[in-house]
Write a protein that holds these residues in place. Structure first.
Motif, PDB file in Angstrom:
ATOM      1  N   LEU A 124      35.359   5.341-104.971  1.00  0.00           N
ATOM      2  CA  LEU A 124      36.790   5.235-105.245  1.00  0.00           C
ATOM      3  C   LEU A 124      36.944   5.023-106.740  1.00  0.00           C
ATOM      4  O   LEU A 124      36.453   4.038-107.303  1.00  0.00           O
ATOM      5  N   PHE A 125      37.620   5.947-107.407  1.00  0.00           N
ATOM      6  CA  PHE A 125      37.804   5.891-108.855  1.00  0.00           C
ATOM      7  C   PHE A 125      39.120   5.202-109.180  1.00  0.00           C
ATOM      8  O   PHE A 125      40.120   5.360-108.474  1.00  0.00           O
ATOM      9  N   HIS A 126      39.124   4.453-110.271  1.00  0.00           N
ATOM     10  CA  HIS A 126      40.360   3.802-110.720  1.00  0.00           C
ATOM     11  C   HIS A 126      40.341   3.678-112.232  1.00  0.00           C
ATOM     12  O   HIS A 126      39.269   3.663-112.862  1.00  0.00           O
ATOM     13  N   ASP A 127      41.520   3.610-112.823  1.00  0.00           N
ATOM     14  CA  ASP A 127      41.591   3.422-114.263  1.00  0.00           C
ATOM     15  C   ASP A 127      41.410   1.940-114.585  1.00  0.00           C
ATOM     16  O   ASP A 127      41.500   1.080-113.709  1.00  0.00           O
ATOM     17  N   LEU A 147      41.976  10.555-122.192  1.00  0.00           N
ATOM     18  CA  LEU A 147      40.622  10.230-121.758  1.00  0.00           C
ATOM     19  C   LEU A 147      39.692  10.328-122.954  1.00  0.00           C
ATOM     20  O   LEU A 147      39.887  11.155-123.845  1.00  0.00           O
ATOM     21  N   SER A 148      38.669   9.495-122.970  1.00  0.00           N
ATOM     22  CA  SER A 148      37.623   9.594-123.986  1.00  0.00           C
ATOM     23  C   SER A 148      36.279   9.407-123.310  1.00  0.00           C
ATOM     24  O   SER A 148      36.147   8.637-122.348  1.00  0.00           O
ATOM     25  N   PHE A 149      35.285  10.110-123.806  1.00  0.00           N
ATOM     26  CA  PHE A 149      33.978  10.057-123.177  1.00  0.00           C
ATOM     27  C   PHE A 149      33.330   8.677-123.338  1.00  0.00           C
ATOM     28  O   PHE A 149      33.397   8.065-124.396  1.00  0.00           O
ATOM     29  N   ASP A 150      32.689   8.225-122.300  1.00  0.00           N
ATOM     30  CA  ASP A 150      31.775   7.087-122.366  1.00  0.00           C
ATOM     31  C   ASP A 150      30.391   7.695-122.603  1.00  0.00           C
ATOM     32  O   ASP A 150      29.805   8.293-121.703  1.00  0.00           O
ATOM     33  N   VAL A 169      31.848   9.022-116.616  1.00  0.00           N
ATOM     34  CA  VAL A 169      31.674   9.669-117.918  1.00  0.00           C
ATOM     35  C   VAL A 169      32.852   9.389-118.841  1.00  0.00           C
ATOM     36  O   VAL A 169      32.807   9.759-120.016  1.00  0.00           O
ATOM     37  N   PHE A 170      33.895   8.751-118.358  1.00  0.00           N
ATOM     38  CA  PHE A 170      35.062   8.433-119.177  1.00  0.00           C
ATOM     39  C   PHE A 170      35.235   6.931-119.317  1.00  0.00           C
ATOM     40  O   PHE A 170      35.054   6.172-118.348  1.00  0.00           O
ATOM     41  N   GLU A 171      35.600   6.503-120.512  1.00  0.00           N
ATOM     42  CA  GLU A 171      35.828   5.085-120.778  1.00  0.00           C
ATOM     43  C   GLU A 171      36.939   4.515-119.900  1.00  0.00           C
ATOM     44  O   GLU A 171      36.900   3.362-119.491  1.00  0.00           O
ATOM     45  N   GLN A 172      37.944   5.315-119.598  1.00  0.00           N
ATOM     46  CA  GLN A 172      39.130   4.826-118.900  1.00  0.00           C
ATOM     47  C   GLN A 172      38.992   4.809-117.383  1.00  0.00           C
ATOM     48  O   GLN A 172      39.895   4.348-116.690  1.00  0.00           O
TER      49      GLN A 172
END
Length: 451
Positions: A124-127, A147-150, A169-172
């Motif tokens: 489950l993905f969340h911001d 969005l910005s890459f992690d 893969v995203f910081e957010q």
């Protein structure tokens, strides 16, 4: 496998845009038109199975349960499993009664709870602000304005197939911990930490008794699927232990699944699978995924289709394959069949209600105010350990395994559709060029993917 999407509606413009993006993603991925339900402070989209499957939503008066994935409760699937879950306290779940890989939203006695299976194998993905929750990675990504890459998450995707812990893969974007139950309130979220302690001493039972106990657990979960689906099951067979164990369990419960094997003609898996089939008297479907070519002018469309089908989360580069794997994946679910695998997979594997080993999903390399102990088999005393408002993500980071030369990540704006994002492309390209920083304009990613 159905799909869930939730957005907080305190910002109407954000919520409206997020819902529109989520609907677009679900449509592109082949889900049926989702139903929309209002909860205090939130809006829910729930889409049923892409092909077919057991019921995934149940309403009983003001109470509601909606799931994505495969839920087993009390040895049942479908409406019976949904009803059993709805009768449970989400803050004191009886994991001896639950199995499968799923995410569930439960509205009970006027309160709304969101949680995953025992190990959160179904993600489950969340911001990071808890405004959006989604079982589809692309829906969560496109719902956000930037969005910005992690960089570490991208490195781990490239080298480890998936990021470790709750990273993406995203910081957010993060994934929900298996130790958390999220309560959705009219003003936000409350995180309830759920303890899952390990036994303090090893079992002194004789080895045959331990084997029998685990066999019975496995057969109980397998039996629930067989009872619900009959013989409409597809299972792989190879030279490995996992696939043979699951196939034996299916046959033990009276199921004669459609059996298949992947590999080149002289591959060891193909040879062993055919020998087993010949000996036991059942047919084996063989598919060579490497047998097939794609015309150059059709490859861009194939990459785009694979990208959506795999929800932007490829394994072993199959976004860039010849399309055979994607076709085989859909064939495994033809007529609503259940695809069973001995290995741990996001939505198709049969899982035990009492796992004996920690999942890689439980590893955390980044201490945070949300950190929890790893999930472990439950006891009768398992209860919600605490109830605290969701804190902001900790700014503290543990040392990176492979620190990039630059910490700058490119912000991705809504000016170009987020469906064009293929972070694995950028990562692999950067690694091949020997350049550690993963940073390039969003439009460059989109145009490069189409070359």
């Amino acid at each position: 496998m159905a799909s869930l999407f939730l957005v907080r509606n305190d910002d109407p413009r954000f919520a409206q845009t997020a819902l529109a993006e989520a609907r677009a993603v679900l449509s592109e991925q082949g889900f049926p038109e989702p139903s929309e339900l209002g909860l205090p402070g939130w809006t829910l989209l729930h889409a049923g199975h892409i092909i077919a499957g057991p019921p995934a939503i149940l309403q009983r008066g003001d109470d509601l349960v909606a799931v994505a994935g495969t839920l087993v409760a009390d040895g049942k699937m479908g409406d019976a499993a949904l009803a059993a879950l709805l009768d449970m306290d989400p803050l004191a779940l009886d994991w001896d009664r639950l199995g499968g890989q799923f995410v569930a939203l439960v509205r009970r006695n006027g309160r709304n709870f969101l949680f995953g299976d025992y190990f959160s194998a179904f993600q489950l993905f969340h911001d990071t602000d808890d405004r959006v929750f989604a079982t589809a990675f692309l829906a969560a990504a496109r719902a956000l304005p930037r969005l910005s890459f992690d960089a570490q998450g991208v490195y781990e995707l490239v080298f480890n197939v998936m990021p470790v812990g709750d990273d993406t893969v995203f910081e957010q974007l993060r994934t929900l911990s298996p130790n958390s139950v999220v309560e959705l309130t009219a003003t936000g979220t409350v995180r309830h930490s759920v303890a899952k302690p390990l036994p303090v001493v090893p079992s002194n039972d004789a080895l045959p008794d331990r084997i029998a106990r685990h066999r019975d657990r496995l057969l109980g979960i397998v039996g629930a699927h067989v009872d619900a689906l009959g013989g409409n099951v597809r299972a792989p067979l190879s030279g490995g232990l996992d696939s043979r164990l699951v196939l034996a369990a299916l046959r033990n419960r009276g199921c004669a699944p459609h059996v298949y094997v992947y590999g080149v003609p002289d591959d060891e898996d193909v040879v062993i699978a055919r020998q087993i089939g010949d000996t036991l008297g059942f047919p084996i479907e063989w598919l060579d995924k490497e047998d097939g070519t794609v015309p150059p002018d059709a490859f861009a469309d194939l990459v785009d289709r694979n990208y959506r089908q795999y929800d932007g989360l490829p394994t072993f580069g199959n976004i860039f394959d010849n399309g055979t794997n994607g076709t085989a994946q859909l064939a495994r679910h033809a007529d609503g069949a259940l695809a069973v695998s001995g290995a741990v997979a996001r939505s198709t594997a049969i899982s035990s209600t009492s796992p004996t080993a920690a999942s890689p999903r439980t590893i955390s390399r980044r201490p945070s105010s949300r950190a929890s102990p790893p999930p472990t088999p439950p006891t009768a005393s398992t209860r919600a350990a605490s109830s605290t408002p969701s804190p902001a993500r900790s700014a503290h980071r543990s040392p990176r395994l492979m620190q990039p030369a630059s910490s700058h990540a490119t912000a991705l704006s809504r000016s170009t559709p987020a469906s064009a994002v293929a972070p694995c492309l950028v990562a692999r390209s950067a690694l091949r060029r020997g350049s550690a920083p993963i940073s390039c304009p969003f439009s460059t990613i989109a145009s490069w993917r189409r070359r």
